[in-house]
Design a protein around this motif. Structure first.
Motif, short mmCIF file in Angstrom:
data_model
loop_
_atom_site.label_atom_id
_atom_site.label_comp_id
_atom_site.label_asym_id
_atom_site.label_seq_id
_atom_site.Cartn_x
_atom_site.Cartn_y
_atom_site.Cartn_z
N CYS A 1 74.50 0.63 28.93
CA CYS A 1 73.73 1.44 27.97
C CYS A 1 72.34 1.70 28.51
O CYS A 1 71.82 2.82 28.42
N GLU A 2 71.72 0.69 29.12
CA GLU A 2 70.41 0.89 29.73
C GLU A 2 70.50 1.85 30.91
O GLU A 2 69.64 2.71 31.09
N LEU B 1 72.64 4.25 31.28
CA LEU B 1 72.84 5.58 30.72
C LEU B 1 71.53 6.14 30.15
O LEU B 1 71.22 7.32 30.33
N ARG B 2 70.73 5.30 29.51
CA ARG B 2 69.43 5.75 28.99
C ARG B 2 68.51 6.20 30.13
O ARG B 2 67.86 7.23 30.06
N GLN B 3 68.48 5.41 31.21
CA GLN B 3 67.64 5.76 32.36
C GLN B 3 68.15 7.04 33.02
O GLN B 3 67.37 7.90 33.40
N GLN C 1 69.74 9.48 31.56
CA GLN C 1 69.41 10.60 30.68
C GLN C 1 67.96 11.02 30.89
O GLN C 1 67.65 12.20 30.97
N LYS C 2 67.05 10.05 31.02
CA LYS C 2 65.65 10.37 31.27
C LYS C 2 65.50 11.10 32.60
O LYS C 2 64.80 12.10 32.69
N PRO D 1 73.19 7.03 19.80
CA PRO D 1 72.61 5.70 19.90
C PRO D 1 73.70 4.64 20.08
O PRO D 1 74.86 4.86 19.73
N ALA D 2 73.30 3.53 20.67
CA ALA D 2 74.24 2.45 20.90
C ALA D 2 74.81 1.95 19.57
O ALA D 2 74.10 1.80 18.59
N GLY E 1 73.29 12.82 23.18
CA GLY E 1 73.35 11.38 23.30
C GLY E 1 73.55 10.75 21.94
O GLY E 1 73.11 11.29 20.94
N CYS F 1 77.35 3.24 23.99
CA CYS F 1 76.55 4.45 23.82
C CYS F 1 77.16 5.54 24.68
O CYS F 1 77.92 5.26 25.61
N LEU G 1 76.88 9.90 26.19
CA LEU G 1 76.10 11.07 26.53
C LEU G 1 77.07 12.14 27.02
O LEU G 1 77.98 11.84 27.79
#
Length: 184
Positions: free
Chosen positions: A168-169, A171-173, A175-176, A11-12, A9, A17, A19
């Motif tokens: 971006c949010e 994608l972050r969720q 990834q988690k 960072p933005a 990943g 951002c 992944l």
């Protein structure tokens, strides 16, 4: 992914951002799609690109499963658009329509406008577009692009590029959540 492949990943940067994930097999590609599908909300736009056989439809089938679509999902190559009824898990299981586009046979991006498809991209459903590169100039700046490529006969590389704060949010969720995907 720790168990099933490699991810990286970034960072933005300037609202973008990314992944990268390596999927070991088609069933894993579908599970990745399902993990993303469970997070989608009305108005989301997912653009898929990659060569024939790269896994675009396989990923979309998983995406639909994550949206609780119960009917068979296949490529709308000859119709350009198929519509499926599902649910938004992230919105309390409210009804959510999946609009599945396939632009492989599109000769002129203006055909999308002529057919009225552009309205879907700003509507209340989720749009997933295969062969999105065939209409690159029509897409809004905020979106999630997924580039699929073959690594070998069964492995696929998925590069997710999110543009804008919502994506971006997302994608972050994603990834988690993808770390919870286990081998089968």
């Amino acid at each position: 992914m720790r168990d099933e492949g490699r991810d990286a990943g970034m960072p933005a940067q300037d609202g973008i951002c990314s992944l990268e994930v390596i999927s070991q097999r088609a069933s894993q590609t579908q599970r990745l799609g399902a993990a993303l599908g469970a997070l989608l909300q009305p108005g989301d736009l997912i653009l898929l690109d990659g060569q024939l056989g790269a896994g675009k439809t396989t990923f979309t089938q998983g995406l639909a499963r994550g949206m609780q679509v119960t009917t068979v999902v296949n490529s709308p190559t000859f119709t350009l658009l198929k519509e499926y009824q599902g649910m938004s898990a992230s919105q309390g299981n409210k009804a959510l329509t999946l609009y599945h586009f396939d632009l492989y046979r599109l000769e002129d991006p203006d055909e999308i406008v002529d057919l009225g498809f552009e309205d879907y991209f700003y509507g209340s459903g989720v749009c997933v577009v295969e062969w999105a590169g065939n209409a690159e100039e029509l897409w809004p700046a905020e979106r999630l692009d997924i580039r699929l490529s073959s690594v070998d006969e069964t492995k696929r590389r998925l590069l997710f590029v999110a543009s804008g704060p919502r994506y971006c949010e997302l994608l972050r969720q994603f990834q988690k959540n993808m770390y919870a995907i286990t081998r089968s």
